[in-house]
Motif scaffolding. Structure first.
Motif, PDB file in Angstrom:
ATOM      1  N   ILE A  22       0.829  -1.223   0.000  1.00  0.00           N
ATOM      2  CA  ILE A  22       0.000   0.000   0.000  1.00  0.00           C
ATOM      3  C   ILE A  22       0.862   1.272   0.000  1.00  0.00           C
ATOM      4  O   ILE A  22       0.352   2.373   0.207  1.00  0.00           O
ATOM      5  CB  ILE A  22      -1.012   0.008   1.175  1.00  0.00           C
ATOM      6  N   GLY A  23       2.147   1.105  -0.273  1.00  0.00           N
ATOM      7  CA  GLY A  23       3.095   2.223  -0.229  1.00  0.00           C
ATOM      8  C   GLY A  23       2.865   3.303  -1.271  1.00  0.00           C
ATOM      9  O   GLY A  23       3.358   4.418  -1.134  1.00  0.00           O
ATOM     10  N   ARG A  24       2.129   2.992  -2.364  1.00  0.00           N
ATOM     11  CA  ARG A  24       1.906   4.008  -3.406  1.00  0.00           C
ATOM     12  C   ARG A  24       0.512   4.623  -3.305  1.00  0.00           C
ATOM     13  O   ARG A  24       0.070   5.289  -4.238  1.00  0.00           O
ATOM     14  CB  ARG A  24       2.080   3.407  -4.807  1.00  0.00           C
ATOM     15  N   ILE A  25      -0.187   4.374  -2.215  1.00  0.00           N
ATOM     16  CA  ILE A  25      -1.548   4.940  -2.098  1.00  0.00           C
ATOM     17  C   ILE A  25      -1.443   6.283  -1.374  1.00  0.00           C
ATOM     18  O   ILE A  25      -1.370   6.353  -0.141  1.00  0.00           O
ATOM     19  CB  ILE A  25      -2.490   3.967  -1.357  1.00  0.00           C
ATOM     20  N   ALA A  26      -1.434   7.353  -2.180  1.00  0.00           N
ATOM     21  CA  ALA A  26      -1.161   8.689  -1.629  1.00  0.00           C
ATOM     22  C   ALA A  26      -2.199   9.095  -0.582  1.00  0.00           C
ATOM     23  O   ALA A  26      -1.891   9.792   0.380  1.00  0.00           O
ATOM     24  CB  ALA A  26      -1.118   9.708  -2.759  1.00  0.00           C
ATOM     25  N   GLU A  27      -3.446   8.620  -0.744  1.00  0.00           N
ATOM     26  CA  GLU A  27      -4.517   9.052   0.173  1.00  0.00           C
ATOM     27  C   GLU A  27      -4.353   8.490   1.584  1.00  0.00           C
ATOM     28  O   GLU A  27      -5.148   8.780   2.470  1.00  0.00           O
ATOM     29  CB  GLU A  27      -5.893   8.645  -0.396  1.00  0.00           C
ATOM     30  N   LEU A  28      -3.310   7.682   1.819  1.00  0.00           N
ATOM     31  CA  LEU A  28      -3.097   7.129   3.169  1.00  0.00           C
ATOM     32  C   LEU A  28      -1.955   7.816   3.913  1.00  0.00           C
ATOM     33  O   LEU A  28      -1.572   7.376   4.993  1.00  0.00           O
ATOM     34  CB  LEU A  28      -2.804   5.623   3.080  1.00  0.00           C
ATOM     35  N   SER A  29      -1.414   8.891   3.333  1.00  0.00           N
ATOM     36  CA  SER A  29      -0.248   9.508   3.956  1.00  0.00           C
ATOM     37  C   SER A  29      -0.435  11.020   4.141  1.00  0.00           C
ATOM     38  O   SER A  29      -0.359  11.783   3.180  1.00  0.00           O
ATOM     39  CB  SER A  29       0.981   9.227   3.078  1.00  0.00           C
ATOM     40  N   TYR A  30      -0.729  11.458   5.346  1.00  0.00           N
ATOM     41  CA  TYR A  30      -0.929  12.895   5.641  1.00  0.00           C
ATOM     42  C   TYR A  30      -0.975  13.086   7.149  1.00  0.00           C
ATOM     43  O   TYR A  30      -1.225  12.153   7.926  1.00  0.00           O
ATOM     44  CB  TYR A  30      -2.264  13.380   5.031  1.00  0.00           C
ATOM     45  N   ILE A  31      -0.733  14.345   7.533  1.00  0.00           N
ATOM     46  CA  ILE A  31      -0.946  14.769   8.928  1.00  0.00           C
ATOM     47  C   ILE A  31      -1.703  16.079   8.829  1.00  0.00           C
ATOM     48  O   ILE A  31      -1.228  17.015   8.181  1.00  0.00           O
ATOM     49  CB  ILE A  31       0.395  15.030   9.652  1.00  0.00           C
ATOM     50  N   ARG A  32      -2.907  16.155   9.394  1.00  0.00           N
ATOM     51  CA  ARG A  32      -3.625  17.435   9.319  1.00  0.00           C
ATOM     52  C   ARG A  32      -4.490  17.659  10.549  1.00  0.00           C
ATOM     53  O   ARG A  32      -4.842  16.716  11.259  1.00  0.00           O
ATOM     54  CB  ARG A  32      -4.462  17.528   8.049  1.00  0.00           C
ATOM     55  N   GLU A  33      -4.815  18.946  10.754  1.00  0.00           N
ATOM     56  CA  GLU A  33      -5.774  19.291  11.799  1.00  0.00           C
ATOM     57  C   GLU A  33      -7.127  19.400  11.124  1.00  0.00           C
ATOM     58  O   GLU A  33      -7.288  20.079  10.113  1.00  0.00           O
ATOM     59  CB  GLU A  33      -5.373  20.627  12.448  1.00  0.00           C
ATOM     60  N   GLN A  34      -8.113  18.726  11.694  1.00  0.00           N
ATOM     61  CA  GLN A  34      -9.407  18.621  10.999  1.00  0.00           C
ATOM     62  C   GLN A  34     -10.509  18.468  12.040  1.00  0.00           C
ATOM     63  O   GLN A  34     -10.421  17.589  12.904  1.00  0.00           O
ATOM     64  CB  GLN A  34      -9.314  17.359  10.139  1.00  0.00           C
ATOM     65  N   ASP A  35     -11.517  19.313  11.977  1.00  0.00           N
ATOM     66  CA  ASP A  35     -12.663  19.243  12.898  1.00  0.00           C
ATOM     67  C   ASP A  35     -12.230  19.173  14.358  1.00  0.00           C
ATOM     68  O   ASP A  35     -12.735  18.357  15.142  1.00  0.00           O
ATOM     69  CB  ASP A  35     -13.543  18.018  12.582  1.00  0.00           C
ATOM     70  N   GLY A  36     -11.244  19.990  14.732  1.00  0.00           N
ATOM     71  CA  GLY A  36     -10.810  20.038  16.129  1.00  0.00           C
ATOM     72  C   GLY A  36     -10.001  18.831  16.574  1.00  0.00           C
ATOM     73  O   GLY A  36      -9.814  18.602  17.775  1.00  0.00           O
ATOM     74  N   LYS A  37      -9.521  18.030  15.618  1.00  0.00           N
ATOM     75  CA  LYS A  37      -8.700  16.860  15.962  1.00  0.00           C
ATOM     76  C   LYS A  37      -7.475  16.809  15.056  1.00  0.00           C
ATOM     77  O   LYS A  37      -7.405  17.518  14.055  1.00  0.00           O
ATOM     78  CB  LYS A  37      -9.497  15.576  15.767  1.00  0.00           C
ATOM     79  N   ILE A  38      -6.547  15.924  15.409  1.00  0.00           N
ATOM     80  CA  ILE A  38      -5.434  15.605  14.516  1.00  0.00           C
ATOM     81  C   ILE A  38      -5.798  14.329  13.771  1.00  0.00           C
ATOM     82  O   ILE A  38      -6.217  13.346  14.389  1.00  0.00           O
ATOM     83  CB  ILE A  38      -4.136  15.379  15.330  1.00  0.00           C
ATOM     84  N   ALA A  39      -5.652  14.362  12.442  1.00  0.00           N
ATOM     85  CA  ALA A  39      -5.907  13.158  11.641  1.00  0.00           C
ATOM     86  C   ALA A  39      -4.603  12.765  10.943  1.00  0.00           C
ATOM     87  O   ALA A  39      -3.940  13.607  10.321  1.00  0.00           O
ATOM     88  CB  ALA A  39      -6.995  13.434  10.609  1.00  0.00           C
ATOM     89  N   ILE A  40      -4.238  11.497  11.089  1.00  0.00           N
ATOM     90  CA  ILE A  40      -2.980  11.016  10.496  1.00  0.00           C
ATOM     91  C   ILE A  40      -3.271   9.788   9.639  1.00  0.00           C
ATOM     92  O   ILE A  40      -3.896   8.826  10.100  1.00  0.00           O
ATOM     93  CB  ILE A  40      -1.951  10.653  11.594  1.00  0.00           C
ATOM     94  N   GLY A  41      -2.824   9.834   8.382  1.00  0.00           N
ATOM     95  CA  GLY A  41      -2.989   8.677   7.499  1.00  0.00           C
ATOM     96  C   GLY A  41      -2.109   7.533   7.974  1.00  0.00           C
ATOM     97  O   GLY A  41      -0.981   7.752   8.446  1.00  0.00           O
ATOM     98  N   ALA A  42      -2.612   6.302   7.808  1.00  0.00           N
ATOM     99  CA  ALA A  42      -1.904   5.145   8.375  1.00  0.00           C
ATOM    100  C   ALA A  42      -0.510   4.949   7.795  1.00  0.00           C
ATOM    101  O   ALA A  42       0.372   4.404   8.454  1.00  0.00           O
ATOM    102  CB  ALA A  42      -2.745   3.886   8.138  1.00  0.00           C
ATOM    103  N   MET A  43      -0.272   5.403   6.536  1.00  0.00           N
ATOM    104  CA  MET A  43       1.051   5.208   5.922  1.00  0.00           C
ATOM    105  C   MET A  43       2.062   6.298   6.300  1.00  0.00           C
ATOM    106  O   MET A  43       3.175   6.309   5.773  1.00  0.00           O
ATOM    107  CB  MET A  43       0.903   5.154   4.391  1.00  0.00           C
ATOM    108  N   THR A  44       1.688   7.188   7.179  1.00  0.00           N
ATOM    109  CA  THR A  44       2.625   8.234   7.630  1.00  0.00           C
ATOM    110  C   THR A  44       3.751   7.576   8.419  1.00  0.00           C
ATOM    111  O   THR A  44       3.505   6.730   9.282  1.00  0.00           O
ATOM    112  CB  THR A  44       1.868   9.247   8.514  1.00  0.00           C
ATOM    113  N   THR A  45       4.986   7.964   8.104  1.00  0.00           N
ATOM    114  CA  THR A  45       6.123   7.286   8.748  1.00  0.00           C
ATOM    115  C   THR A  45       6.412   7.885  10.133  1.00  0.00           C
ATOM    116  O   THR A  45       6.022   9.011  10.441  1.00  0.00           O
ATOM    117  CB  THR A  45       7.406   7.411   7.903  1.00  0.00           C
TER     118      THR A  45
END
Ligand SMILES: Cc1cc2nc3c(=O)[nH]c(=O)nc-3n(C[C@H](O)[C@H](O)[C@H](O)COP(=O)(O)OP(=O)(O)OC[C@H]3O[C@@H](n4cnc5c(N)ncnc54)[C@H](O)[C@@H]3O)c2cc1C
Length: 275
Positions: free
Chosen positions: A53-76
């Motif tokens: 799943i290393g090439r699935i871009a939609e799984l890699s991010y760190i963002r603040e969203q709706d008053g929370k931190i959301a992190i994609g599972a592929m974030t290192t």
């Protein structure tokens, strides 16, 4: 030793990855590969298909969203360690990340891979339990949300099923009064006793996540209850009240129990001194 032969698939979307897993119940997800590949080389895992799943871009991010931190599972681990947003808004995470393994492990290993692997000596479980994270999991029937209390099922088993993919980890914004203290196994860096603490100074409550001590990571509820509304560090001895400490080649049960108490007190004092 070489892994047993396997097919290799590299989907570019989450939907494609889920469809590949659904077609084959012996298929396994590959993320950073830093736990799965060693297990395959030892033939402890013998999937007939790897779904990378290393090439699935939609799984890699760190963002603040709706008053929370959301992190994609592929974030290192390294991306978490070096995130300015997290240092400011959820500082426990970079503090944990920088204590994981070595530079190579942190560059390849992912938050999602570590959590799904559910190693009882991994660092992230202590942090996600202390922070009451929630987990977005996608499978053939759609998405579901798993709460941190239900995520770690037993040693090396999380709530994520073979045909599912952990997509996102959501965590609260926190004050700076957090700390992670671990006694590490010298060669690997894995925790023999790791304690993540969050101190809420205003409400006089604490949250304490423990890893390395028992077959699965846990919340030290006895410590949390004993400290509610009180001075903060005296009750650390209760940290092993709910579990039977492991006894293995790395540490005896007695030594683990001692380390858990010392690290619990240190983590609480450190968290209290911050923010
Ligand atoms: C030398 C060394 C030292 C280490 N030291 C530490 C340490 O100090 N602390 C620590 O916590 N860890 C440590 N680790 C482990 C490291 O953090 C791994 O990166 C982590 O455990 C697994 O993450 P990964 O991305 O490599 O997952 P992988 O190895 O690719 O996968 C692990 C498991 O999770 C499954 N999986 C992965 N991602 C997903 C997903 N999104 N959805 C569903 N299933 C998934 C895979 O199928 C597999 O079963 C170390 C590893 C090594 C090799």
């Amino acid at each position: 030793m070489l892994p047993a032969p396997f097919d290799y698939q590299r989907p570019t979307s989450l939907a494609e990855a889920i469809s590949l897993l659904a077609q084959n119940e012996d298929a396994k997800v590959l993320a950073g590969g830093h736990s799965l590949i060693p297990a395959m080389k030892l033939r402890l895992a013998q999937p007939n298909t790897i779904v990378d799943i290393g090439r699935i871009a939609e799984l890699s991010y760190i963002r603040e969203q709706d008053g929370k931190i959301a992190i994609g599972a592929m974030t290192t681990h390294f991306e978490i360690e070096s995130s300015a947003l997290l240092r400011e808004r959820c500082p426990l995470l970079p503090e944990v990340a920088r204590q994981i393994g070595d530079a190579q492990v942190r560059n390849k290993g992912t938050l999602g891979g570590s959590l799904v692997h559910a190693d009882p000596a991994a660092d992230w479980p202590a942090a996600v339990l202390a922070l009451d994270a929630e987990f977005d999991v996608a499978g053939p029937k759609g998405r579901r949300v798993v709460r941190s209390a239900d995520f770690f099922v037993e040693m090396m088993q999380s709530a994520v099923q073979q045909n599912e993919i952990l997509c996102e980890i959501r965590l609260p914004l926190t004050p700076k009064s957090v700390a992670y203290v671990k006694f590490a196994q010298k060669a690997s860096g894995f925790a023999i006793a790791g304690v993540a603490a969050l101190v809420d100074k205003r409400n006089k409550t604490v949250a304490v996540g423990i890893t390395g001590i028992a077959p699965k990571a846990y919340r030290a509820r006895a410590v949390e209850h004993a400290l509610r509304g009180k001075g903060l560090t005296r009750e650390a001895a209760k940290v092993i009240e709910e579990v039977e400490p492991l006894n293995d080649i790395h540490a005896s049960a007695e030594f683990r129990a001692h380390l858990a108490q010392v690290n619990c007190r240190r983590a609480l004092e450190l968290a209290l001194s911050r923010g």
